[in-house]
Design a protein around this motif. Structure first.
Motif, PDB file in Angstrom:
ATOM      1  N   LEU A 152       0.830  -1.208   0.000  1.00 18.28           N
ATOM      2  CA  LEU A 152       0.000   0.000   0.000  1.00 18.28           C
ATOM      3  C   LEU A 152       0.863   1.256   0.000  1.00 18.28           C
ATOM      4  O   LEU A 152       0.526   2.247  -0.650  1.00 18.28           O
ATOM      5  CB  LEU A 152      -0.933  -0.001   1.208  1.00 18.28           C
ATOM      6  N   ASN A 153       1.969   1.207   0.721  1.00 16.64           N
ATOM      7  CA  ASN A 153       2.895   2.336   0.744  1.00 16.64           C
ATOM      8  C   ASN A 153       3.362   2.669  -0.669  1.00 16.64           C
ATOM      9  O   ASN A 153       3.354   3.827  -1.082  1.00 16.64           O
ATOM     10  CB  ASN A 153       4.084   1.994   1.647  1.00 16.64           C
ATOM     11  N   PHE A 154       3.759   1.657  -1.411  1.00 11.96           N
ATOM     12  CA  PHE A 154       4.281   1.901  -2.755  1.00 11.96           C
ATOM     13  C   PHE A 154       3.202   2.380  -3.729  1.00 11.96           C
ATOM     14  O   PHE A 154       3.496   3.146  -4.645  1.00 11.96           O
ATOM     15  CB  PHE A 154       4.950   0.645  -3.310  1.00 11.96           C
ATOM     16  N   PHE A 155       1.973   1.939  -3.541  1.00  9.37           N
ATOM     17  CA  PHE A 155       0.905   2.357  -4.448  1.00  9.37           C
ATOM     18  C   PHE A 155       0.224   3.643  -3.977  1.00  9.37           C
ATOM     19  O   PHE A 155       0.238   4.655  -4.674  1.00  9.37           O
ATOM     20  CB  PHE A 155      -0.152   1.248  -4.589  1.00  9.37           C
ATOM     21  N   VAL A 156      -0.373   3.600  -2.806  1.00 11.28           N
ATOM     22  CA  VAL A 156      -1.232   4.689  -2.342  1.00 11.28           C
ATOM     23  C   VAL A 156      -0.437   5.952  -2.024  1.00 11.28           C
ATOM     24  O   VAL A 156      -0.788   7.049  -2.476  1.00 11.28           O
ATOM     25  CB  VAL A 156      -2.069   4.232  -1.121  1.00 11.28           C
ATOM     26  N   ARG A 157       0.629   5.819  -1.245  1.00  9.69           N
ATOM     27  CA  ARG A 157       1.419   7.001  -0.878  1.00  9.69           C
ATOM     28  C   ARG A 157       1.982   7.682  -2.114  1.00  9.69           C
ATOM     29  O   ARG A 157       1.910   8.905  -2.260  1.00  9.69           O
ATOM     30  CB  ARG A 157       2.560   6.614   0.069  1.00  9.69           C
ATOM     31  N   THR A 158       2.519   6.894  -3.017  1.00  9.20           N
ATOM     32  CA  THR A 158       3.117   7.464  -4.225  1.00  9.20           C
ATOM     33  C   THR A 158       2.079   8.225  -5.045  1.00  9.20           C
ATOM     34  O   THR A 158       2.308   9.373  -5.436  1.00  9.20           O
ATOM     35  CB  THR A 158       3.750   6.344  -5.073  1.00  9.20           C
ATOM     36  N   LEU A 159       0.949   7.579  -5.295  1.00 10.85           N
ATOM     37  CA  LEU A 159      -0.098   8.244  -6.081  1.00 10.85           C
ATOM     38  C   LEU A 159      -0.641   9.476  -5.367  1.00 10.85           C
ATOM     39  O   LEU A 159      -0.835  10.526  -5.992  1.00 10.85           O
ATOM     40  CB  LEU A 159      -1.234   7.271  -6.372  1.00 10.85           C
ATOM     41  N   ALA A 160      -0.887   9.361  -4.070  1.00 12.94           N
ATOM     42  CA  ALA A 160      -1.457  10.489  -3.325  1.00 12.94           C
ATOM     43  C   ALA A 160      -0.535  11.704  -3.368  1.00 12.94           C
ATOM     44  O   ALA A 160      -0.988  12.832  -3.607  1.00 12.94           O
ATOM     45  CB  ALA A 160      -1.732  10.079  -1.881  1.00 12.94           C
ATOM     46  N   ILE A 161       0.747  11.486  -3.166  1.00  6.73           N
ATOM     47  CA  ILE A 161       1.674  12.620  -3.143  1.00  6.73           C
ATOM     48  C   ILE A 161       1.862  13.210  -4.538  1.00  6.73           C
ATOM     49  O   ILE A 161       1.888  14.432  -4.702  1.00  6.73           O
ATOM     50  CB  ILE A 161       3.018  12.208  -2.508  1.00  6.73           C
ATOM     51  N   ILE A 162       1.949  12.370  -5.540  1.00  7.14           N
ATOM     52  CA  ILE A 162       2.127  12.900  -6.901  1.00  7.14           C
ATOM     53  C   ILE A 162       0.869  13.628  -7.368  1.00  7.14           C
ATOM     54  O   ILE A 162       0.954  14.679  -8.006  1.00  7.14           O
ATOM     55  CB  ILE A 162       2.561  11.784  -7.869  1.00  7.14           C
ATOM     56  N   ILE A 163      -0.293  13.109  -7.028  1.00  2.00           N
ATOM     57  CA  ILE A 163      -1.529  13.805  -7.391  1.00  2.00           C
ATOM     58  C   ILE A 163      -1.624  15.140  -6.651  1.00  2.00           C
ATOM     59  O   ILE A 163      -2.001  16.160  -7.230  1.00  2.00           O
ATOM     60  CB  ILE A 163      -2.757  12.914  -7.108  1.00  2.00           C
ATOM     61  N   ALA A 164      -1.253  15.139  -5.380  1.00  5.40           N
ATOM     62  CA  ALA A 164      -1.349  16.367  -4.581  1.00  5.40           C
ATOM     63  C   ALA A 164      -0.321  17.418  -4.996  1.00  5.40           C
ATOM     64  O   ALA A 164      -0.630  18.610  -5.039  1.00  5.40           O
ATOM     65  CB  ALA A 164      -1.180  16.040  -3.101  1.00  5.40           C
ATOM     66  N   ASN A 165       0.897  16.991  -5.310  1.00  3.72           N
ATOM     67  CA  ASN A 165       1.978  17.941  -5.589  1.00  3.72           C
ATOM     68  C   ASN A 165       2.262  18.151  -7.064  1.00  3.72           C
ATOM     69  O   ASN A 165       2.998  19.061  -7.422  1.00  3.72           O
ATOM     70  CB  ASN A 165       3.268  17.495  -4.898  1.00  3.72           C
ATOM     71  N   GLY A 166       1.745  17.301  -7.905  1.00  3.71           N
ATOM     72  CA  GLY A 166       2.034  17.419  -9.331  1.00  3.71           C
ATOM     73  C   GLY A 166       3.321  16.699  -9.702  1.00  3.71           C
ATOM     74  O   GLY A 166       4.017  16.162  -8.842  1.00  3.71           O
ATOM     75  N   PRO A 167       3.633  16.689 -10.982  1.00  2.00           N
ATOM     76  CA  PRO A 167       4.821  15.960 -11.446  1.00  2.00           C
ATOM     77  C   PRO A 167       6.123  16.630 -10.999  1.00  2.00           C
ATOM     78  O   PRO A 167       6.167  17.831 -10.747  1.00  2.00           O
ATOM     79  CB  PRO A 167       4.688  15.994 -12.970  1.00  2.00           C
TER      80      PRO A 167
END
Length: 190
Positions: A124-139
């Motif tokens: 979950l760390n590798f999937f959810v955290r990564t997606l959440a932070i990239i969606i929130a902060n942008g590329p």
């Protein structure tokens, strides 16, 4: 194999922070190769420790496809954000593969249950955290931006925390195995 996993993870962080004379791209490739090999070794060690057959094919497909996609976004179509995503998804898949293998050995004690939960949390760390932070902060546009981001801070923190907890669970499981063996021997003495 467990020691190799931790050594490879350390090498991955070393290659991530220092650009060697071979250049930036090869250094980053070596870094992520170390991360994928570290995850593969860790899963292999955990699964083998519990007497399950190591899913070499699944690990190989996930790590190989992750590194293949990483190479594409490093050498052919450079994009830092996609490199982060594909490696994290590969490592997340490898973690969930460990959880899938551990689901049948959970009845052996609390350490097996903890390893199962840690494998799920890692995935979950590798999937959810990564997606959440990239969606929130942008590329991410550069490595400097990446290293200053909440993504990198949480990645370092969670890697250290999960690695420590997994190692403690494995050491505890080994100690409990020794205690069980000693108890069994005491009942066989005349």
């Amino acid at each position: 194999v467990l020691a190799a996993s931790y050594a490879l993870a350390a090498g991955g962080f070393l290659f991530q922070h220092f650009t060697f004379p071979v250049g930036l791209a090869p250094s980053k490739f070596l870094s992520n190769l170390c991360f994928c090999l570290a995850g593969s070794c860790l899963v292999g060690a955990i699964v083998a420790r519990h007497g399950r057959p190591v899913p070499y094919a699944g690990i190989g497909v996930l790590a190989g496809s992750g590194m293949g996609a990483f190479s594409w976004f490093l050498f052919v179509q450079p994009d830092l954000t996609w490199r982060i995503l594909v490696v994290n998804f590969a490592l997340g898949g490898i973690s969930l593969l460990a959880a899938a293998e551990l689901r049948v050995v959970r009845g052996n004690g609390p350490t097996e249950k903890m390893l199962f939960v840690l494998a799920l949390l890692s995935g979950l760390n590798f999937f959810v955290r990564t997606l959440a932070i990239i969606i929130a902060n942008g590329p991410f546009k550069s490595y400097d931006e990446l290293y200053a981001s909440s993504y990198w801070t949480t990645a370092l923190l969670l890697h250290a925390l999960l690695s420590l907890l997994i190692a403690l669970c494995l050491f505890t499981a080994a100690a409990l195995d020794v205690v069980r063996a000693l108890k069994a021997e005491t009942h066989t003495d005349p």
